[in-house]
Design a protein around this motif. Structure first.
Motif, PDB file in Angstrom:
ATOM      1  N   GLN A   1      51.245  42.772  41.112  1.00 51.31           N
ATOM      2  CA  GLN A   1      49.884  42.450  40.686  1.00 51.31           C
ATOM      3  C   GLN A   1      48.825  43.145  41.546  1.00 51.31           C
ATOM      4  N   ALA A   2      49.184  43.459  42.794  1.00 52.54           N
ATOM      5  CA  ALA A   2      48.256  44.235  43.627  1.00 52.54           C
ATOM      6  C   ALA A   2      48.084  45.638  43.046  1.00 52.54           C
ATOM      7  N   MET A   3      49.180  46.173  42.513  1.00 52.06           N
ATOM      8  CA  MET A   3      49.109  47.495  41.878  1.00 52.06           C
ATOM      9  C   MET A   3      48.304  47.437  40.583  1.00 52.06           C
ATOM     10  N   ALA A   4      48.472  46.358  39.825  1.00 50.15           N
ATOM     11  CA  ALA A   4      47.847  46.272  38.498  1.00 50.15           C
ATOM     12  C   ALA A   4      46.398  45.802  38.555  1.00 50.15           C
ATOM     13  N   TYR A   5      46.073  44.889  39.470  1.00 51.84           N
ATOM     14  CA  TYR A   5      44.753  44.256  39.447  1.00 51.84           C
ATOM     15  C   TYR A   5      43.959  44.412  40.739  1.00 51.84           C
TER      16      TYR A   5
ATOM     17  N   SER B   1      37.085  41.696  30.603  1.00 50.12           N
ATOM     18  CA  SER B   1      35.677  42.072  30.763  1.00 50.12           C
ATOM     19  C   SER B   1      35.416  42.555  32.191  1.00 50.12           C
ATOM     20  N   PRO B   2      34.292  43.270  32.412  1.00 51.51           N
ATOM     21  CA  PRO B   2      33.953  43.730  33.781  1.00 51.51           C
ATOM     22  C   PRO B   2      33.876  42.581  34.781  1.00 51.51           C
ATOM     23  N   MET B   3      33.369  41.413  34.327  1.00 49.69           N
ATOM     24  CA  MET B   3      33.292  40.258  35.230  1.00 49.69           C
ATOM     25  C   MET B   3      34.690  39.849  35.701  1.00 49.69           C
ATOM     26  N   VAL B   4      35.635  39.789  34.756  1.00 53.04           N
ATOM     27  CA  VAL B   4      37.001  39.365  35.077  1.00 53.04           C
ATOM     28  C   VAL B   4      37.661  40.390  35.996  1.00 53.04           C
ATOM     29  N   LYS B   5      37.470  41.670  35.694  1.00 54.46           N
ATOM     30  CA  LYS B   5      38.076  42.730  36.515  1.00 54.46           C
ATOM     31  C   LYS B   5      37.589  42.641  37.953  1.00 54.46           C
ATOM     32  N   LYS B   6      36.268  42.476  38.106  1.00 55.56           N
ATOM     33  CA  LYS B   6      35.704  42.395  39.453  1.00 55.56           C
ATOM     34  C   LYS B   6      36.187  41.146  40.182  1.00 55.56           C
ATOM     35  N   ALA B   7      36.274  40.030  39.460  1.00 56.98           N
ATOM     36  CA  ALA B   7      36.713  38.764  40.065  1.00 56.98           C
ATOM     37  C   ALA B   7      38.160  38.857  40.545  1.00 56.98           C
ATOM     38  N   ARG B   8      39.014  39.451  39.716  1.00 59.69           N
ATOM     39  CA  ARG B   8      40.422  39.566  40.096  1.00 59.69           C
ATOM     40  C   ARG B   8      40.598  40.500  41.287  1.00 59.69           C
ATOM     41  N   GLU B   9      39.854  41.568  41.319  1.00 59.39           N
ATOM     42  CA  GLU B   9      39.925  42.471  42.464  1.00 59.39           C
ATOM     43  C   GLU B   9      39.500  41.755  43.740  1.00 59.39           C
ATOM     44  N   GLY B  10      38.462  40.922  43.627  1.00 58.24           N
ATOM     45  CA  GLY B  10      37.997  40.158  44.783  1.00 58.24           C
ATOM     46  C   GLY B  10      39.034  39.166  45.264  1.00 58.24           C
TER      47      GLY B  10
ATOM     48  N   PRO C   1      56.214  33.802  45.034  1.00 63.47           N
ATOM     49  CA  PRO C   1      55.744  35.069  44.468  1.00 63.47           C
ATOM     50  C   PRO C   1      55.501  36.173  45.494  1.00 63.47           C
ATOM     51  N   VAL C   2      55.727  35.874  46.790  1.00 65.55           N
ATOM     52  CA  VAL C   2      55.296  36.844  47.804  1.00 65.55           C
ATOM     53  C   VAL C   2      56.339  37.189  48.859  1.00 65.55           C
ATOM     54  N   GLY C   3      57.506  36.598  48.828  1.00 65.36           N
ATOM     55  CA  GLY C   3      58.501  36.910  49.855  1.00 65.36           C
ATOM     56  C   GLY C   3      58.372  36.089  51.117  1.00 65.36           C
ATOM     57  N   ALA C   4      57.576  35.013  51.081  1.00 62.79           N
ATOM     58  CA  ALA C   4      57.511  34.122  52.239  1.00 62.79           C
ATOM     59  C   ALA C   4      58.820  33.351  52.369  1.00 62.79           C
ATOM     60  N   LEU C   5      59.457  33.083  51.228  1.00 66.17           N
ATOM     61  CA  LEU C   5      60.790  32.478  51.208  1.00 66.17           C
ATOM     62  C   LEU C   5      61.743  33.484  50.569  1.00 66.17           C
TER      63      LEU C   5
ATOM     64  N   GLU D   1      41.818  40.947  46.982  1.00 65.65           N
ATOM     65  CA  GLU D   1      41.391  41.393  48.304  1.00 65.65           C
ATOM     66  C   GLU D   1      41.471  40.245  49.308  1.00 65.65           C
ATOM     67  N   PHE D   2      41.070  39.062  48.880  1.00 68.93           N
ATOM     68  CA  PHE D   2      41.162  37.880  49.745  1.00 68.93           C
ATOM     69  C   PHE D   2      42.623  37.540  50.058  1.00 68.93           C
ATOM     70  N   LEU D   3      43.492  37.586  49.041  1.00 67.86           N
ATOM     71  CA  LEU D   3      44.891  37.235  49.238  1.00 67.86           C
ATOM     72  C   LEU D   3      45.582  38.165  50.232  1.00 67.86           C
ATOM     73  N   LEU D   4      45.108  39.428  50.275  1.00 65.96           N
ATOM     74  CA  LEU D   4      45.757  40.418  51.137  1.00 65.96           C
ATOM     75  C   LEU D   4      45.131  40.518  52.528  1.00 65.96           C
ATOM     76  N   ILE D   5      44.139  39.643  52.807  1.00 65.00           N
ATOM     77  CA  ILE D   5      43.489  39.699  54.131  1.00 65.00           C
ATOM     78  C   ILE D   5      44.536  39.579  55.237  1.00 65.00           C
TER      79      ILE D   5
END
Length: 698
Positions: free
Chosen positions: A121-125, A85-94, A206-210, A97-101
């Motif tokens: 997931q950055a590419m997809a969501y 749904s639009p709510m879910v799409k907007k929430a995931r994008e938000g 999931p991110v290459g920290a290790l 955005e926070f994770l990539l700060i």
């Protein structure tokens, strides 16, 4: 079962499912970073947000909400969940955005690139820009040992690594300190990780920290050829994937196999690969004037023929090592039969196991997966943490349910779970068998008790009696019944069960390993064939003529009179039988170096020169003959169960045991075979483990 409507599709799922699991059951893709189905739920990353109709007017973290917590519609309709749904799409994008700060833009040089969850997931969501232009936070890298490399600025605090080390590996090495933007994942005082399973934390990140320190900057995933195979560093038979570039093995990864290793892999199995290319034997050698010199294959074969042609079969013997495939042991057995020798053995350590007593007398009868069904476990003469780290993790998994009680007889070791220490040796075992020890009552009252017998209890003078007493205990406490066989022999060598299956043991009037060495010392036995057998006292062969078929310049190569270079487990296709009796096929990922050849081919060529030509010309023909003699070898990934009657019969041989305590067979987890001893990574891990042990002793 509970009915749900997910993205317009009605599904029925168990009420204890999480919303995330229910969405996956309905075929909906839900992104996540912190959730993992083998770890506890943390609810950290918020990437798995979905919309629940009639629920709270905000997105819901699907990993942390249970299906049974959902309310039906006003007229009793099933709860409605939306993942697109639009709510879910907007929430995931938000959330993205926070994770990539603070995440650095170092994808081009990151070892996780190409197989990074955050990247995908950055590419997809995600969105194509960020509204945060402040300076990024930087975090110092941690030094946590020779295996795991850290780039902690990338960390998104999903805590998968913390939960894995604590829950699955059973060591509390990692944790999260600080709050808010000061939060960091670290080890206590930046100490090195102490687990034998720490490489799995890298797989979970999931991110290459290790990332994998030995693999760093070696290759990119899209450059690698991936081959499914079987691990031989222990007898568990973990499913692995060998990644090669050209002729070179670049890394080894676990494959999913719920029945054996789930999705985990021990560090020795994972990081051994650098030992596959160092100290390799790549051409035949022969001893001339007291020194080994390179020779041609024909010259090496002729030297062996000249030495053995006049010998009687009784003056020759053969020993198979711990990493040998079933096919090459079968070929060597046929060759020794042709030469008239019954002096063959696959039990390098002298373990008291005899195939004549039935298959149930030497396999892990309850199976590795069956450990989770046990409710009481007694470990005799073993430290599974070092002998079979993956199997040990399965015992811990069962213990964490709170239903399993574990007892230990032998050396008192830290097993990563609470084990009641009963005593050091046979006297304690005799007390438990006689019912004089309190743990005997624990086993008797258990529905499915399990008795695990290690090689430390069997590789002794009284090993036969110890095995029989363990079988007697299993029989007395009801560990062997119609639907449950809890008598389990834990092996340490990948080749052992396969060798016992095909009867690679002394024939009538034949000599075992100790007998071969004793006869060689006395001069009664003049020629010995070693098929990758390095875990022996090489001085015990006296003046005998030693032919070594192997891969590395290890102990046996230094003693050998003729060296015939073979192939490692990644360079040949071969059958192995793991500790539970499961027949497994390892596939070839590369080719041996130089003039080295596959071991079965060496034996076939040698047999022709010795005038005892073996009856096969290809691996397919060899396997056909093997299957004809031992039909269960055709059943790949299947277990031919042992007869419960064999355990009962074995129990009748229980006799007197010596008083000396059981000694664990593995003193150094990282140095158990020629490949490991050739590995610089394993040498570093071994030195660190010794330093840690010395520090603890102080």
């Amino acid at each position: 079962m509970t009915k749900l409507i997910i993205d317009g599709k009605e599904v029925e799922v168990p009420s204890d499912y999480t919303l995330l699991q229910a969405c996956e059951e309905a075929g909906a893709e839900v992104p996540r970073f912190c959730y993992h189905d083998r770890l506890s739920i943390a609810g950290n990353c918020r990437m798995c947000l979905v919309e629940v109709k009639g629920g709270p007017p905000k997105p819901t973290a699907s990993c942390a909400m249970s299906v049974k917590d959902l309310r039906p519609g006003p007229n009793g309709e099933p709860p409605v969940v939306e993942t697109k749904s639009p709510m879910v799409k907007k929430a995931r994008e938000g959330v993205m955005e926070f994770l990539l700060i603070n995440h650095p833009l170092d994808c081009p040089i990151c070892d996780q690139g190409g197989e990074c969850d955050l990247q995908d997931q950055a590419m997809a969501y995600g969105v194509d820009g960020s509204r945060f232009h402040e300076n990024k936070r930087a975090v110092e890298n941690k030094q946590i040992g020779p295996l795991v490399k850290t780039i902690m600025t990338r960390c998104i605090h999903c805590t998968r690594c913390v939960r894995f080390t604590t829950e699955v590996a059973g060591v509390s090495d990692m944790g999260l300190i600080g709050r808010g933007e000061d939060a960091e994942i670290t080890t206590y005082l930046e100490a090195a990780l102490s687990s034998e399973l720490q490489g799995n934390a890298v797989d979970l990140c999931p991110v290459g920290a290790l990332t994998h320190k030995p693999y760093a900057f070696h290759a990119r995933p899209w450059e690698l050829t991936k081959t499914e195979s079987i691990d031989v560093m222990d007898a568990v038979g973990s499913a692995i994937r060998v990644d090669t570039r050209g002729k070179e093995v670049m890394r080894i990864m676990p494959r999913l196999n719920e029945a054996v290793n789930e999705e985990w892999l021990s560090d020795k199995s994972r990081y051994i690969w650098d030992g596959l290319k160092t100290q390799r034997l790549d051409r035949p050698y022969a001893k001339k004037d007291g020194k080994l010199q390179a020779v041609s294959w024909s010259e090496a074969f002729q030297m062996i023929a000249d030495k053995t042609s006049k010998l009687d079969g009784a003056k020759m013997g053969a020993i198979a090592g711990d990493l040998a495939t079933v096919e090459e042991m079968f070929a060597l057995k046929r060759l020794m039969e042709g030469l008239g020798s019954a002096n063959i053995d696959c039990r390098q350590d002298g373990a008291a196991l005899d195939p004549a007593k039935g298959r149930a007398s030497y396999i892990f009868n309850p199976t590795i997966e069956g450990i989770e069904d046990a409710d009481a476990v007694l470990i005799i003469g073993s430290n599974p943490r070092h002998e079979a780290a993956i199997l040990n993790a399965r015992i811990r998994k069962a213990w964490r349910t709170g239903k399993v009680k574990v007892g230990l007889i032998g050396e008192n070791a830290e097993l990563t779970y609470d084990a009641q220490y009963l005593g050091a040796g046979p006297d304690t075992l005799a007390d438990v068998v006689a019912g004089k020890h309190a743990f005997a009552d624990v086993l008797k009252t258990a529905e499915r008790p399990m008795i695990i017998v290690g090689q430390g209890a069997l590789a002794r003078v009284d090993g036969t009696s110890v095995l029989a007493n363990a079988a007697k205990l299993a029989d007395k406490v009801g560990a062997v019944s119609g639907d449950w066989n809890g008598f389990a022999v834990l092996h340490t060598a990948a080749s052992r069960v396969g060798g016992l299956d095909i009867g690679f043991v002394p024939g009538e009037d034949g000599l075992g390993v100790a007998g071969i060495q004793d006869a060689a010392q006395k001069g009664d036995l003049e020629a010995v064939f070693l098929l990758g057998a390095d875990e022996l006292d090489m001085d015990a062969f006296g003046a005998a003529f030693v032919v070594y078929i192997g891969t590395h310049g290890d102990r046996a190569a230094h003693r050998a009179d003729v060296i015939l270079p073979g192939a490692t487990y990644t360079e040949k296709s071969g059958l192995y039988v793991n500790t539970e009796g499961r027949v497994q096929l390892g596939e070839r990922a590369g080719f041996p170096p130089g003039d080295a050849r596959e071991d079965w081919a060496i034996l076939r060529a040698l047999s022709a020169v010795l005038g005892k030509t073996l009856s096969f010309d290809s691996l397919a023909q060899l396997r056909s003959e093997l299957a004809e003699a031992h039909p269960h070898m055709l059943s790949i990934d299947m277990i031919e169960p042992g007869s419960a009657g064999d355990v009962t019969a074995l129990a009748k041989g229980a006799g007197k045991m010596e008083s000396a305590g059981f000694a664990n067979p593995i003193r150094d987890f990282y140095m158990t075979n020629p490949v490991a001893r050739a590995s610089a990574t394993m040498a570093e891990c071994s030195a660190l483990a010794k330093a840690r042990a010395a520090e603890a002793a102080e």
